[in-house]
Design a protein around this motif. Sequence first.
Motif, PDB file in Angstrom:
ATOM      1  N   LYS A   8      41.130  42.420  38.233  1.00 40.85           N
ATOM      2  CA  LYS A   8      42.293  42.829  37.460  1.00 40.85           C
ATOM      3  C   LYS A   8      42.682  41.763  36.443  1.00 40.85           C
ATOM      4  N   THR A   9      43.116  42.226  35.269  1.00 40.27           N
ATOM      5  CA  THR A   9      43.663  41.320  34.264  1.00 40.27           C
ATOM      6  C   THR A   9      45.145  41.096  34.561  1.00 40.27           C
ATOM      7  N   ALA A  10      45.791  40.264  33.748  1.00 46.67           N
ATOM      8  CA  ALA A  10      47.194  39.916  33.992  1.00 46.67           C
ATOM      9  C   ALA A  10      48.141  41.101  33.844  1.00 46.67           C
ATOM     10  N   ASN A  11      47.739  42.148  33.111  1.00 43.70           N
ATOM     11  CA  ASN A  11      48.608  43.317  32.973  1.00 43.70           C
ATOM     12  C   ASN A  11      48.109  44.509  33.797  1.00 43.70           C
ATOM     13  N   GLY A  12      47.190  44.244  34.719  1.00 43.02           N
ATOM     14  CA  GLY A  12      46.783  45.283  35.673  1.00 43.02           C
ATOM     15  C   GLY A  12      45.583  46.108  35.299  1.00 43.02           C
ATOM     16  N   GLU A  13      44.931  45.813  34.175  1.00 42.63           N
ATOM     17  CA  GLU A  13      43.717  46.528  33.812  1.00 42.63           C
ATOM     18  C   GLU A  13      42.529  45.941  34.581  1.00 42.63           C
ATOM     19  N   ILE A  14      41.379  46.586  34.460  1.00 36.87           N
ATOM     20  CA  ILE A  14      40.161  46.068  35.080  1.00 36.87           C
ATOM     21  C   ILE A  14      39.326  45.399  33.994  1.00 36.87           C
ATOM     22  N   PHE A  15      39.040  44.124  34.186  1.00 31.58           N
ATOM     23  CA  PHE A  15      38.283  43.376  33.180  1.00 31.58           C
ATOM     24  C   PHE A  15      36.817  43.795  33.185  1.00 31.58           C
ATOM     25  N   ASP A  16      36.318  44.127  32.005  1.00 32.64           N
ATOM     26  CA  ASP A  16      34.913  44.494  31.822  1.00 32.64           C
ATOM     27  C   ASP A  16      34.329  43.560  30.769  1.00 32.64           C
ATOM     28  N   MET A  17      33.447  42.680  31.180  1.00 36.49           N
ATOM     29  CA  MET A  17      32.900  41.691  30.251  1.00 36.49           C
ATOM     30  C   MET A  17      32.012  42.325  29.184  1.00 36.49           C
ATOM     31  N   ASN A  18      31.607  43.579  29.387  1.00 34.90           N
ATOM     32  CA  ASN A  18      30.744  44.270  28.426  1.00 34.90           C
ATOM     33  C   ASN A  18      31.523  45.040  27.363  1.00 34.90           C
TER      34      ASN A  18
END
Length: 306
Positions: free
Chosen positions: A81-91
């Motif tokens: 999760k990112t700081a605002n609740g999203e899912i981090f996708d490096m792509n």
Amino acid sequence: MFRKFILFIPALMLLGACAEIKLATHTVKKITNTVTKTSKGTYKIGKPYQIKGIWYYPAVNYGYVEKGVASWYGPQFHGKKTANGEIFDMNTVSAAHRTLPMPSIVRVTNLENGRAMNIRVNDRGPFAKNRIIDLSRRAAQLLGFKRAGTALVKVEIIADESRRIAMLAQKDKTFFAKAKREDVSVVKLGSKQKVTTRIHKKPRPQSRITTKFLDHKNDTNVVTLVPIPKTKRIFVQAGAFVYRDLAEKMQKLLDPLGPTRVVEAIIGKRRYFRVQVGPAPNVKQGDELLNQVIASGYPTAKLIVE
């Protein structure tokens, strides 16, 4: 004997097909590394926070412009999760910033090769004292510094677009913020044609890429080649003062570390006097100089680029 041989051929073909399927499945597993979960996030500014003794103060700042060093992050945070609740996708293309609202849209320009693109901020960081923004692996690839690891950049908020997505996010309170995998264009200023790299809906590191000419009306995920200054200098900024005499006192204390200067700057309606050490010839030596300044008792020192 002949009948046995005939029966043996289909069996051999079946085994070959199974092996081929296994190989294809194994290959897909190896080259696919994309988050497929829906990324749910919220609009967030956040309260002041402290990391390693340094306080950060998130705020709305539609006049934000800064030059410094960018880095990138990927595998260690992929799928988290990112700081605002999203899912981090490096792509996909995204960025982390220490204080800007999430989401915001910033224009990041690589001052070493002229590549520039608009990037969406949805995370906090970086917390290294000598970095001003952390980009996803894909964003670093497109801006041309994935291998180098860092780049001298200019970061500028896109005010109108940031206001628009902030309004939409706050109106819906919770919004689906999965990054769109759109076409990525490389555009040379003054050219009538745009070279577009089309990416599959599920990006794969070894996927096939086709190039064609398209007319893009939307500048999202468009890499533009822009003019950049021929000379770029890296300084360590130890502090900034309202009064020149205080800045000059700090300058004298820092003289043993190398060349120093006091630079006048006007921010809004206020005049500041910035104390800087340098220049350093490259990011590596800039990092070393920064560590020396911090060790001399200036923990809030940072790298700047001009």
